[in-house]
Write a protein that holds these residues in place. Structure first.
Motif, PDB file in Angstrom:
ATOM      1  N   PHE A  36     -62.932  43.465  20.472  1.00  0.00           N
ATOM      2  CA  PHE A  36     -62.267  43.668  21.759  1.00  0.00           C
ATOM      3  C   PHE A  36     -60.956  42.899  21.800  1.00  0.00           C
ATOM      4  O   PHE A  36     -60.839  41.812  21.241  1.00  0.00           O
ATOM      5  CB  PHE A  36     -63.144  43.145  22.905  1.00  0.00           C
ATOM      6  CG  PHE A  36     -64.416  43.910  23.119  1.00  0.00           C
ATOM      7  CD1 PHE A  36     -65.513  43.711  22.305  1.00  0.00           C
ATOM      8  CD2 PHE A  36     -64.529  44.814  24.166  1.00  0.00           C
ATOM      9  CE1 PHE A  36     -66.694  44.412  22.513  1.00  0.00           C
ATOM     10  CE2 PHE A  36     -65.704  45.508  24.393  1.00  0.00           C
ATOM     11  CZ  PHE A  36     -66.791  45.301  23.558  1.00  0.00           C
ATOM     12  N   TYR A  47     -58.371  41.497  24.893  1.00  0.00           N
ATOM     13  CA  TYR A  47     -58.182  41.293  26.326  1.00  0.00           C
ATOM     14  C   TYR A  47     -56.825  40.645  26.563  1.00  0.00           C
ATOM     15  O   TYR A  47     -56.327  39.874  25.741  1.00  0.00           O
ATOM     16  CB  TYR A  47     -59.263  40.382  26.911  1.00  0.00           C
ATOM     17  CG  TYR A  47     -60.606  41.036  27.103  1.00  0.00           C
ATOM     18  CD1 TYR A  47     -61.514  41.152  26.054  1.00  0.00           C
ATOM     19  CD2 TYR A  47     -60.973  41.543  28.348  1.00  0.00           C
ATOM     20  CE1 TYR A  47     -62.747  41.746  26.242  1.00  0.00           C
ATOM     21  CE2 TYR A  47     -62.207  42.137  28.542  1.00  0.00           C
ATOM     22  CZ  TYR A  47     -63.088  42.235  27.487  1.00  0.00           C
ATOM     23  OH  TYR A  47     -64.312  42.832  27.668  1.00  0.00           O
ATOM     24  N   PHE A  53     -59.457  43.990  30.209  1.00  0.00           N
ATOM     25  CA  PHE A  53     -59.762  44.735  28.993  1.00  0.00           C
ATOM     26  C   PHE A  53     -58.556  45.533  28.524  1.00  0.00           C
ATOM     27  O   PHE A  53     -57.889  46.201  29.303  1.00  0.00           O
ATOM     28  CB  PHE A  53     -60.946  45.667  29.267  1.00  0.00           C
ATOM     29  CG  PHE A  53     -61.240  46.643  28.165  1.00  0.00           C
ATOM     30  CD1 PHE A  53     -60.859  47.969  28.275  1.00  0.00           C
ATOM     31  CD2 PHE A  53     -61.921  46.242  27.032  1.00  0.00           C
ATOM     32  CE1 PHE A  53     -61.136  48.878  27.273  1.00  0.00           C
ATOM     33  CE2 PHE A  53     -62.208  47.142  26.019  1.00  0.00           C
ATOM     34  CZ  PHE A  53     -61.822  48.463  26.142  1.00  0.00           C
ATOM     35  N   TYR A 106     -61.018  48.460  22.517  1.00  0.00           N
ATOM     36  CA  TYR A 106     -62.273  48.255  21.804  1.00  0.00           C
ATOM     37  C   TYR A 106     -62.243  49.085  20.524  1.00  0.00           C
ATOM     38  O   TYR A 106     -61.921  50.270  20.564  1.00  0.00           O
ATOM     39  CB  TYR A 106     -63.448  48.691  22.666  1.00  0.00           C
ATOM     40  CG  TYR A 106     -64.772  48.790  21.954  1.00  0.00           C
ATOM     41  CD1 TYR A 106     -65.305  50.024  21.597  1.00  0.00           C
ATOM     42  CD2 TYR A 106     -65.496  47.645  21.649  1.00  0.00           C
ATOM     43  CE1 TYR A 106     -66.524  50.115  20.942  1.00  0.00           C
ATOM     44  CE2 TYR A 106     -66.722  47.734  20.999  1.00  0.00           C
ATOM     45  CZ  TYR A 106     -67.235  48.965  20.650  1.00  0.00           C
ATOM     46  OH  TYR A 106     -68.444  49.042  20.023  1.00  0.00           O
ATOM     47  N   MET A 139     -67.965  41.195  19.019  1.00  0.00           N
ATOM     48  CA  MET A 139     -69.320  41.272  19.570  1.00  0.00           C
ATOM     49  C   MET A 139     -70.307  41.171  18.418  1.00  0.00           C
ATOM     50  O   MET A 139     -70.249  41.953  17.463  1.00  0.00           O
ATOM     51  CB  MET A 139     -69.501  42.568  20.340  1.00  0.00           C
ATOM     52  CG  MET A 139     -70.865  42.718  20.976  1.00  0.00           C
ATOM     53  SD  MET A 139     -70.931  44.080  22.151  1.00  0.00           S
ATOM     54  CE  MET A 139     -70.229  43.318  23.614  1.00  0.00           C
ATOM     55  N   LEU A 157     -70.174  38.280  23.071  1.00  0.00           N
ATOM     56  CA  LEU A 157     -68.777  38.199  22.660  1.00  0.00           C
ATOM     57  C   LEU A 157     -68.475  36.806  22.130  1.00  0.00           C
ATOM     58  O   LEU A 157     -68.769  35.809  22.771  1.00  0.00           O
ATOM     59  CB  LEU A 157     -67.849  38.518  23.836  1.00  0.00           C
ATOM     60  CG  LEU A 157     -67.758  39.988  24.253  1.00  0.00           C
ATOM     61  CD1 LEU A 157     -66.903  40.128  25.496  1.00  0.00           C
ATOM     62  CD2 LEU A 157     -67.191  40.830  23.127  1.00  0.00           C
TER      63      LEU A 157
END
Lengths: 109, 116
Positions: free
Chosen positions: A33, A35, A45, A48, A91, A97
């Motif tokens: 991910f 961010y 977000f 992904y 993840m 995470l």
């Protein structure tokens, strides 16, 4: 152990392109991910990736190579509002995470 | 969609008092909620993971008797910082997961706690 590495700080010019790299080592892998976090705010977000390759979303793109444990976030046509910290998170097998410390991106006019 | 709220957004309290922070998923049911703490210029640190109706799972080094977590419903989780001390001053952020394909976490806006 589990580890996420990304540069502490980067500087770029408005209108240019910047690539923020991230390498990861986690127990199992269920996706990577990215961010964005502005100072004093919670992360939002961006992207992904769970399969190898490039995912493009407007001015932002994210790339993943699972064999290399490597990802990057590519930001095009930089705007002043893009000044923020960019957090890479992997993840793990428990769907938790694991966060990097973030890359502070400074945009100069 | 997928909005998470936190209340309060900031709080100042005296040392020794308790503070409760609420995290709500406004338009979805959150199977799992996460509580993070972030000190200035540092990464988010996961404190605990909670599933509705069961006890929270705390990360190593996080005192479960000091940081009480209650996840009473699929839309509400609370974090209570008991007997707060100045070193507990931090930015507390919750996130909620819908249990979708990649379990994306939706973050609340955070609560800034200052203990005097």
């Amino acid at each position: 152990g589990q580890n996420i590495d990304q540069p502490t700080e980067m500087t770029a010019t408005e209108g240019a392109i910047v690539q923020i790299n991230c390498t990861y080592q986690t127990s199992g892998f269920n996706g990577l991910f990215w961010y964005q976090q502005h100072a004093g705010e919670a992360p939002t977000f961006l992207s992904y990736n769970v399969l190898d390759g490039l995912e493009e979303k407007g001015r932002f793109s994210s790339f993943l190579s699972r064999s290399k444990g490597y990802s990057y976030l590519l930001l095009k046509e930089l705007q002043m509002k893009d000044s923020a910290s960019y957090l890479c998170a992997s993840m793990d097998s428990n769907y938790q995470l694991i966060w990097g410390a973030g890359t502070k991106l400074i945009i100069k006019p | 969609g997928a909005v998470v709220s936190q209340h309060p957004s900031w709080v100042i309290c005296k040392s020794g008092t308790s503070v409760k922070i609420e995290c709500r998923s406004l338009d979805f049911q959150a199977t799992t909620m996460f509580w993070y703490r972030q000190f200035p210029k540092q990464s988010l640190m996961l404190m605990a993971t909670s599933n509705e109706g069961s006890k929270a799972t705390y990360e190593q080094g996080v005192e479960k008797d000091k940081f009480l977590i209650n996840h009473a419903s699929l839309t509400l989780s609370t974090l209570t910082v008991t007997s707060a001390h100045p070193e507990d001053s931090s930015f507390y952020i919750c996130s909620a997961s819908t249990g979708s394909d990649y379990n994306e976490q939706f973050f609340g806006p955070g609560t800034r706690l200052t203990v005097l």
